[in-house]
Design an enzyme around this catalytic site. Structure first.
Site, mmCIF file in Angstrom:
data_model
loop_
_atom_site.group_PDB
_atom_site.id
_atom_site.type_symbol
_atom_site.label_atom_id
_atom_site.label_comp_id
_atom_site.label_asym_id
_atom_site.label_seq_id
_atom_site.Cartn_x
_atom_site.Cartn_y
_atom_site.Cartn_z
ATOM 1 N N GLN A 37 -14.601 -32.830 34.034
ATOM 2 C CA GLN A 37 -13.401 -33.448 34.612
ATOM 3 C C GLN A 37 -12.989 -34.684 33.800
ATOM 4 O OE1 GLN A 37 -16.002 -32.402 37.186
ATOM 5 N NE2 GLN A 37 -14.920 -30.532 36.744
ATOM 6 N N ALA A 86 -15.194 -26.980 36.225
ATOM 7 C CA ALA A 86 -14.957 -27.300 34.822
ATOM 8 C C ALA A 86 -14.667 -26.029 34.030
ATOM 9 C CB ALA A 86 -16.195 -27.985 34.231
ATOM 10 N N GLY A 87 -13.782 -26.167 33.059
ATOM 11 C CA GLY A 87 -13.525 -25.076 32.115
ATOM 12 C C GLY A 87 -13.524 -25.685 30.739
ATOM 13 N N HIS A 88 -14.541 -25.400 29.959
ATOM 14 C CA HIS A 88 -14.735 -26.056 28.667
ATOM 15 C C HIS A 88 -14.659 -25.036 27.541
ATOM 16 C CE1 HIS A 88 -17.124 -29.485 30.826
ATOM 17 N NE2 HIS A 88 -15.844 -29.513 31.082
ATOM 18 N N ASP A 136 -9.633 -31.749 30.913
ATOM 19 C CA ASP A 136 -9.102 -30.859 29.871
ATOM 20 C C ASP A 136 -8.669 -31.604 28.617
ATOM 21 O OD1 ASP A 136 -9.459 -28.697 31.611
ATOM 22 O OD2 ASP A 136 -7.484 -28.992 32.505
ATOM 23 N N THR A 191 -11.614 -35.054 42.062
ATOM 24 C CA THR A 191 -12.732 -34.159 42.330
ATOM 25 C C THR A 191 -13.768 -34.950 43.135
ATOM 26 O OG1 THR A 191 -14.187 -32.492 41.361
ATOM 27 C CG2 THR A 191 -14.016 -34.586 40.164
ATOM 28 N N LYS A 241 -13.072 -32.234 25.812
ATOM 29 C CA LYS A 241 -14.461 -32.755 25.833
ATOM 30 C C LYS A 241 -15.436 -31.783 25.188
ATOM 31 C CE LYS A 241 -14.190 -32.870 30.289
ATOM 32 N NZ LYS A 241 -12.743 -32.658 30.492
HETATM 33 P P1 GDP Z 1 -12.231 -29.778 28.301
HETATM 34 O O1 GDP Z 1 -12.243 -29.278 29.712
HETATM 35 O O2 GDP Z 1 -12.001 -31.248 28.220
HETATM 36 O O3 GDP Z 1 -13.430 -29.350 27.510
HETATM 37 O O4 GDP Z 1 -10.955 -29.127 27.616
HETATM 38 P P2 GDP Z 1 -10.459 -27.593 27.764
HETATM 39 O O5 GDP Z 1 -11.359 -26.744 26.957
HETATM 40 O O6 GDP Z 1 -10.249 -27.232 29.180
HETATM 41 O O7 GDP Z 1 -8.997 -27.700 27.158
HETATM 42 C C1 GDP Z 1 -8.772 -28.135 25.859
HETATM 43 C C2 GDP Z 1 -8.064 -26.991 25.084
HETATM 44 O O8 GDP Z 1 -7.531 -27.506 23.890
HETATM 45 C C3 GDP Z 1 -9.003 -25.882 24.672
HETATM 46 O O9 GDP Z 1 -8.302 -24.678 24.668
HETATM 47 C C4 GDP Z 1 -9.402 -26.274 23.246
HETATM 48 O O10 GDP Z 1 -9.777 -25.160 22.446
HETATM 49 C C5 GDP Z 1 -8.132 -26.887 22.754
HETATM 50 N N1 GDP Z 1 -8.276 -27.973 21.785
HETATM 51 C C6 GDP Z 1 -9.265 -28.918 21.708
HETATM 52 N N2 GDP Z 1 -8.971 -29.810 20.735
HETATM 53 C C7 GDP Z 1 -7.792 -29.428 20.196
HETATM 54 C C8 GDP Z 1 -6.949 -29.965 19.165
HETATM 55 O O11 GDP Z 1 -7.222 -30.989 18.554
HETATM 56 N N3 GDP Z 1 -5.794 -29.294 18.914
HETATM 57 C C9 GDP Z 1 -5.428 -28.164 19.579
HETATM 58 N N4 GDP Z 1 -4.276 -27.585 19.246
HETATM 59 N N5 GDP Z 1 -6.203 -27.631 20.542
HETATM 60 C C10 GDP Z 1 -7.352 -28.263 20.852
HETATM 61 P P1 IMO Z 2 -12.689 -29.956 33.013
HETATM 62 O O1 IMO Z 2 -14.158 -30.291 32.978
HETATM 63 C C1 IMO Z 2 -8.839 -30.459 34.983
HETATM 64 C C2 IMO Z 2 -8.901 -30.908 39.326
HETATM 65 C C3 IMO Z 2 -8.303 -29.792 40.160
HETATM 66 C C4 IMO Z 2 -7.800 -30.606 41.354
HETATM 67 C C5 IMO Z 2 -8.896 -31.653 41.534
HETATM 68 C C6 IMO Z 2 -9.945 -31.286 42.581
HETATM 69 O O2 IMO Z 2 -12.355 -28.626 32.453
HETATM 70 O O3 IMO Z 2 -11.891 -31.075 32.429
HETATM 71 P P2 IMO Z 2 -11.987 -29.574 42.590
HETATM 72 O O4 IMO Z 2 -12.002 -28.085 42.446
HETATM 73 O O5 IMO Z 2 -12.800 -30.295 41.587
HETATM 74 O O6 IMO Z 2 -12.295 -30.016 43.991
HETATM 75 O O7 IMO Z 2 -10.442 -29.969 42.354
HETATM 76 O O8 IMO Z 2 -9.531 -31.775 40.274
HETATM 77 N N1 IMO Z 2 -9.961 -30.460 38.381
HETATM 78 C C7 IMO Z 2 -9.781 -30.386 37.058
HETATM 79 N N2 IMO Z 2 -8.681 -30.600 36.314
HETATM 80 N N3 IMO Z 2 -10.021 -30.169 34.387
HETATM 81 C C8 IMO Z 2 -11.142 -29.987 35.129
HETATM 82 O O9 IMO Z 2 -12.358 -29.828 34.575
HETATM 83 C C9 IMO Z 2 -11.044 -30.051 36.529
HETATM 84 N N4 IMO Z 2 -11.928 -29.902 37.541
HETATM 85 C C10 IMO Z 2 -11.259 -30.168 38.669
HETATM 86 O O10 IMO Z 2 -7.247 -29.161 39.471
HETATM 87 O O11 IMO Z 2 -6.619 -31.290 41.002
HETATM 88 MG MG MG Z 3 -11.196 -27.932 30.935
#
Ligand code: GDP
Ligand code: IMO
Ligand code: MG
Length: 431
Positions: free
Chosen positions: A224, A39-41, A13, A239, A16
């Site tokens: 991740q 993953a949640g992107h 998170d 993971t 990426k």
């Molecule tokens: P990922 O899994 O690494 O792709 O990251 P996520 O999408 O799960 O979580 C990152 C969160 O931060 C998302 O809601 C993005 O929209 C937000 N985000 C990314 N870059 C920035 C930043 O520079 N500032 C702020 N405030 N939010 C950001």
């Molecule tokens: P993105 O790509 C943050 C964490 C889970 C748990 C551990 C194992 O959005 O960064 P799993 O379901 O993979 O067997 O869980 O890994 N985890 C993440 N934490 N971002 C993620 O993906 C994750 N994918 C798995 O919370 O601790």
């Molecule tokens: Mg994420």
């Protein structure tokens, strides 16, 4: 050569997807190399939010070849849901392709993940319950089903004959849960074959060979983060795949000699979802403040993310094992209203005062370690519309300079907000 890997350099998170989306404009191919729908992107373009789980974050551009590589695990129903939603929002998926070598997450993988977590009490991992661990376990144990198996009746029959008798015994006797008949599984597999049909790409060998020959630019998208890596993360609180830079080679089908840059996406602080050690975690009002301002709630599960100060010991370790060549620092704007910002540069063992500047991988001793902090002044102004390094307040520059010094690699991208536009690009690795 410009081929570039985007990896999470903390516990996931880190932002990426935002960085992948940003760089995808300059790439010819974008390849997601590991993980699954855990993953949640999130990508934000002109205030519109897109959430990806399996689909590469470069898909929002037209004419980009987006490939989901062999190192991934794919849950058919989630893939269908995600692609249907994107299509309904007008996103063109004609160049989205899947490796026939990717592994399928089957219904019992999800059943097992849920039951294991629910029965582990204080030993639970805090997984996303998306069946990730059980799917990868079966792949490594050679009990997995590859996407290409779905299209060969003879092979599918023999694979199910090999897999189901043992799997059903385990489901019944160990997990005390539903078993699956061969007929049921065959029916499901036919449905899965239909779901994947428009996307399965058997010509990937030719495509990737030609891309390399023609000097096309390839962007690899990790899921991740390095601290969740199955080999190098905080095992067992990890993971089940390899998010490290090296994972891009095994997971994509393009060997390590073709990778030029590895960008470690790193938040200006640290977050973690799920269980496991986190030495700089803040369980006080400051942690709460970071969570609220940063919107630190999981994209996939909605769980509140644990928050803490930047950990340079951990980032130096990620630089080594991840093969990082540079950092992208995200969410710097979250500190707009902070008087002070801390950075951990060493750990101190409470029992004997011993100082660790290098990350100790035995997580059992982490409970005895406390962070040794350096403190920096905040900038107390809104930087979310700043477009260049020069425009940043002096204290923000001092903070970033120190991160570079403490981690030992340069910062090439700075993100100051969720939108594509809210970015300071110091040097674009794909140009
Ligand atoms: P990922 O899994 O690494 O792709 O990251 P996520 O999408 O799960 O979580 C990152 C969160 O931060 C998302 O809601 C993005 O929209 C937000 N985000 C990314 N870059 C920035 C930043 O520079 N500032 C702020 N405030 N939010 C950001
Ligand atoms: P993105 O790509 C943050 C964490 C889970 C748990 C551990 C194992 O959005 O960064 P799993 O379901 O993979 O067997 O869980 O890994 N985890 C993440 N934490 N971002 C993620 O993906 C994750 N994918 C798995 O919370 O601790
Ligand atoms: Mg994420």
């Amino acid at each position: 050569m410009k081929n570039t890997v985007v990896v999470g350099a903390q516990w996931g998170d880190e932002g990426k997807a935002k960085i992948t989306d940003l760089l995808a404009e300059y790439a010819d191919l974008i390849i997601r190399y590991q993980g699954g729908c855990n993953a949640g992107h999130t990508v934000v373009v002109n205030n519109e939010k897109y959430k990806f789980h399996l689909v590469p974050s470069g898909v929002l551009y037209k004419n980009k070849f987006c490939f989901i590589g062999a190192g991934t695990v794919i849950h058919p129903e989630t893939f269908l849901e995600e692609t249907s939603e994107l299509i309904s929002r007008g996103v063109d998926l004609s160049l989205l392709k899947i490796s026939p070598l990717a592994t399928v997450t089957l219904p019992y993988h999800i059943d097992i993940d849920g039951i294991s977590e629910d029965n582990s009490g204080k030993n639970k991992i805090g997984t996303t319950k998306k069946g990730i661990g059980p799917t990868y376990s079966d792949k490594i144990g050679r009990y997995g089903l590859k996407i290409q198996d779905l299209y060969d009746e003879e092979l599918l029959n023999s694979r199910l004959d090999a897999i189901l008798p043992l799997k059903n015994k385990i489901l019944e006797k160990v997990y005390n849960t539903k078993t699956y008949t061969k007929e049921e599984m065959l029916k499901k597999c036919r449905e899965y074959a239909k779901i994947f049909e428009p996307y399965v790409y058997n010509e990937w060998v030719e495509k990737l060979s030609n891309a390399l020959k023609d000097d096309k630019k390839i962007l690899f998208e990790g899921a991740q983060g390095i601290m969740l890596d199955i080999d190098y993360g905080t095992y067992p609180f990890v993971t089940s795949s390899n998010p490290i830079g090296g994972g891009a080679a095994t997971g994509s089908g393009i060997g390590p000699t073709h990778i030029d840059n590895v960008i470690g996406v790193t938040k200006a602080y640290v977050t973690r979802v799920g269980e496991g050690p986190f030495i700089t975690e803040l369980t006080d009002v400051t942690g709460e403040k970071i969570r609220n301002i940063g919107g630190e709630f999981g994209t996939t599960t909605g769980r509140p993310r644990r928050c803490g100060w930047f950990d340079a010991v951990l980032s130096r370790y990620c630089t080594l094992v991840g093969g990082l060549t540079q950092m992208a620092i995200t969410k710097l704007d979250v500190f707009n209203d902070f008087d002070e910002i801390k950075v951990c540069n060493a750990y101190k063992d409470r029992r004997n005062g011993k100082i660790y500047k290098d990350y100790p991988t035995n997580i059992n001793m982490h409970k005895y370690l406390e962070p040794v902090y350096e403190t920096f002044k905040g900038w107390k102004e809104d930087i979310s519309n700043v477009k260049s390094l020069d425009e940043l307040p002096e204290n923000a520059k001092i903070y970033l300079n120190n991160l570079e010094k403490l981690v030992g690699i340069p910062i090439k991208i700075i993100s100051v907000g969720p939108d594509r536009e809210q970015t300071i690009m110091i040097e674009n690795p794909l140009i």
